[in-house]
Write an enzyme that holds these catalytic residues in place. Structure first.
Site, PDB file in Angstrom:
ATOM      1  N   ARG A  21       0.830  -1.214   0.000  1.00  0.00           N
ATOM      2  CA  ARG A  21       0.000   0.000   0.000  1.00  0.00           C
ATOM      3  C   ARG A  21       0.860   1.258   0.000  1.00  0.00           C
ATOM      4  NH1 ARG A  21      -3.154  -0.307   5.159  1.00  0.00           N
ATOM      5  NH2 ARG A  21      -1.244  -1.355   5.754  1.00  0.00           N
ATOM      6  N   ASN A  39      -5.886  -2.786   2.390  1.00  0.00           N
ATOM      7  CA  ASN A  39      -5.908  -4.238   2.506  1.00  0.00           C
ATOM      8  C   ASN A  39      -7.349  -4.705   2.650  1.00  0.00           C
ATOM      9  OD1 ASN A  39      -3.111  -4.433   2.472  1.00  0.00           O
ATOM     10  ND2 ASN A  39      -2.916  -4.525   4.689  1.00  0.00           N
TER      11      ASN A  39
END
Length: 93
Positions: A21, A39
């Site tokens: 990320r 996520n």
């Protein structure tokens, strides 16, 4: 005139716990894109990115490799309507 597009992507493989990320956010910031990465409970990473179509395409191409610590198995994408509702690319928790 630059065409603004938005894409929704799901990245699967070894993509959680490896900085995916944060890597995605750095790449998106460099391309001046807005959106988010987060996520999901199934072990995948969800990415939405909005901006000039060439920059969005560039980010999607980068998602196929990810950071060195990741192993990307698959990236599925679909076009979504641009929101224009944010000025940043965020990491959601």
């Amino acid at each position: 005139m630059t065409t603004v597009t938005r894409v929704h992507a799901i990245v699967s493989g070894t993509v959680q716990g490896v900085g995916f990320r944060y890597w995605t956010a750095r790449k998106a910031d460099g391309l001046e894109l807005t959106g988010y990465a987060r996520n999901l409970f199934d072990g995948t990473v969800e990415v939405e990115a909005e901006g000039p179509s060439a920059a969005v395409d560039a980010l999607v191409a980068m998602l196929h490799s990810g950071p060195p610590s990741a192993t990307v198995a698959e990236v599925t994408t679909r076009a979504v309507v641009p929101h224009g509702d944010t000025e940043t690319f965020d990491i959601l928790h």
